[in-house]
Motif scaffolding. Structure first.
Motif, mmCIF file in Angstrom:
data_model
loop_
_atom_site.group_PDB
_atom_site.id
_atom_site.type_symbol
_atom_site.label_atom_id
_atom_site.label_comp_id
_atom_site.label_asym_id
_atom_site.label_seq_id
_atom_site.Cartn_x
_atom_site.Cartn_y
_atom_site.Cartn_z
ATOM 1 N N PRO A 1 -5.202 5.886 4.197
ATOM 2 C CA PRO A 1 -3.893 4.965 5.022
ATOM 3 C C PRO A 1 -4.665 4.347 6.695
ATOM 4 N N LEU A 2 -5.646 4.704 7.342
ATOM 5 C CA LEU A 2 -6.449 4.617 8.851
ATOM 6 C C LEU A 2 -7.458 3.777 7.738
ATOM 7 N N ARG A 3 -8.169 3.865 6.749
ATOM 8 C CA ARG A 3 -9.215 2.413 6.337
ATOM 9 C C ARG A 3 -8.482 1.242 5.841
ATOM 10 N N PHE A 4 -7.232 1.846 5.363
ATOM 11 C CA PHE A 4 -7.382 0.815 4.784
ATOM 12 C C PHE A 4 -6.142 0.063 5.824
ATOM 13 N N PHE A 5 -5.346 0.540 6.669
ATOM 14 C CA PHE A 5 -4.637 -0.655 7.936
ATOM 15 C C PHE A 5 -5.867 -0.944 8.768
ATOM 16 N N CYS A 6 -6.930 -0.693 9.093
ATOM 17 C CA CYS A 6 -8.257 -1.245 9.556
ATOM 18 C C CYS A 6 -8.818 -2.184 8.340
ATOM 19 N N PHE B 1 0.547 -1.369 -0.275
ATOM 20 C CA PHE B 1 0.225 -0.127 -0.218
ATOM 21 C C PHE B 1 0.778 0.996 -0.458
ATOM 22 N N TYR B 2 2.364 1.227 0.477
ATOM 23 C CA TYR B 2 2.304 2.306 1.149
ATOM 24 C C TYR B 2 3.656 2.336 -0.317
ATOM 25 N N VAL B 3 3.577 1.274 -0.846
ATOM 26 C CA VAL B 3 4.858 1.821 -2.393
ATOM 27 C C VAL B 3 3.935 2.186 -3.068
#
Length: 186
Positions: free
Chosen positions: A120-125, A60-62
């Motif tokens: 990023p928070l939505r993807f993390f969860c 995701f971060y890449v």
């Protein structure tokens, strides 16, 4: 060094690395090893969860911070990235929880999500929820596959088991070749 000591020494590390990169097969094998008492099923599921979650967060971060890499190096994924973006527009939560279960989208989706406007928070969860469901499903599936195979092999002749495994391998090869041909057409 025998298989038992290899699994107990390197099995969880191999499981982590395998699930960080992709992982269905290695997790099923770990479930099978747990059935045979060579690994702990709860620990294997936990390691698979952490590996899968960490791998997808990294991707995701890449995608988020290195879009040029994706544009120049991964042209072959361009069509699949566009498909993921279209799916995200219609079914965002479902896609983010379930992408691990779809061959061909497993690896590309976290990169594609990184290029989108999803936080990023939505993807993390949602990635955490999906990784947990996936790790439990494939880990327990591998465990019960061990039970089924053991019962089957106790009752069957080895040549019948070998023939069935050969047929399964042939189906898998045909499916893989067809899938790759479809992907090349996009």
């Amino acid at each position: 060094m025998d298989l038992t000591s290899l699994l107990s020494t390197y099995g969880y590390l191999a499981l982590f690395i395998g699930t960080f990169l992709e992982g269905e097969t290695i997790l099923i094998i770990a479930g099978f090893a747990a059935y045979n008492g060579h690994m702990s099923l709860p620990l294997a599921i936990l390691v698979a969860f952490v590996g899968s979650f960490a791998g997808d967060q990294t991707a995701f971060y890449v995608g988020r911070y290195n879009k040029k890499f994706l544009e120049t190096r991964l042209k072959k994924w361009e069509c699949r990235i566009e498909k993921v973006h279209r799916l995200l527009e219609k079914h965002q939560v479902l896609v983010l929880i379930s992408f691990r279960f779809f061959y061909g989208f497993r690896n590309v989706t976290p990169f594609a999500v990184g290029t989108s406007n999803i936080s990023p928070l939505r993807f993390f969860c949602l990635n955490g929820i999906g990784a947990a469901i996936w790790a439990v499903s494939f880990g327990v599936g591998g465990y019960y596959l061990g039970d089924v195979l053991e019962r089957f092999l106790q009752d069957a002749k080895w040549y019948v088991a070998g023939g069935l495994l050969g047929i399964l391998a042939a189906f898998w090869i045909i499916k893989t070749v067809r899938s790759r041909l479809r992907k090349s057409r996009c």
